[in-house]
Design a protein around this motif. Structure first.
Motif: not given
Length: 238
Positions: A21, A24, A26
């Motif tokens: 991902n 993302n 984070d």
């Protein structure tokens, strides 16, 4: 070695998460933090290493810091308006790379994004204080307190004013801090430094009263420190 295996395994997990991902934020931020932690571990190893081992460890540390930097830059490409990540990058520049110019530029970016995020001002205060710019640190801490109350910041700001022998300013700051931090575990130390400020202003009664409040609020482990201060004040003014 077990420790190295743990780091390699963690790197693999975090890298796979980012690859699965990539949009993302984070995942990139977590990798950046991970590489920074690994570099810190290498720094600790260097303290116990022999002269011949240190150059290789330093090379490894620098490589990990570069990976941390790359991942912070990726995270900021994805989330350019995140002051937390800007601040973490600023710390990386200041503490790990020792690059004051990049630190200042990065903190400026963070303030452009959000100048009402009190943690940025706290970080700026910490860094200025570590460089010996106590007046600049106090200014930054004061700005952070205008945004949000923080008892540690009140204590540190008042203590820095006391270190500069700005006794009236220290006493005023600490009095305000004590009022706003009535239930804080730091209240005893706020009172303690406030008592010292009053003593230096020649305000005997205020110094002794505030020292008594410090003793009342102090945890058991700190009571002796405050009792010694009270003894010193009584000797000074008798």
């Amino acid at each position: 070695e077990e420790q190295v295996a743990f780091f390699v395994e963690t790197e693999d997990v975090l890298t796979k998460a980012r690859d699965l991902n990539p949009l993302n934020t984070d995942h990139s931020a977590n990798l950046a933090r991970f590489y920074k932690s690994w570099a810190a571990r290498i720094s600790m190893d260097m303290e116990n290493a022999g002269e011949t081992e240190r150059p290789a460890l330093e090379t490894q540390r620098q490589a990990l810091l570069r990976k941390s930097l790359e991942n912070y830059e990726l995270a900021l490409m994805l989330s350019p308006n995140n002051p937390i990540i800007w601040n973490e990058l600023a710390q990386l520049y200041a503490i790990d790379f020792g690059d004051d110019l990049q630190f200042r530029g990065t903190i400026s970016k963070s303030l452009e994004v959000d100048d009402r995020f009190e943690q940025t001002w706290m970080l700026l205060g910490d860094m200025r204080s570590s460089k010996g710019d106590l007046a600049g640190a106090v200014e930054a801490y004061r700005t952070s307190l205008e945004i949000r109350n923080n008892c540690t910041v009140w204590r540190v700001m008042g203590t820095l004013q006391a270190q500069q022998e700005l006794w009236a300013e220290a006493a005023a700051s600490l009095a305000e801090g004590a009022e706003k931090c009535a239930t804080s575990s730091e209240l005893w130390d706020i009172y303690r430094v406030q008592a010292i400020a009053y003593a230096n202003l020649g305000q005997v009664d205020a110094a002794l009263q505030t020292a008594a409040l410090s003793l009342q609020a102090a945890p058991e482990a700190q009571k002796e420190t405050v009792e010694q201060l009270i003894d010193q004040l009584q000797d000074q003014f008798t």
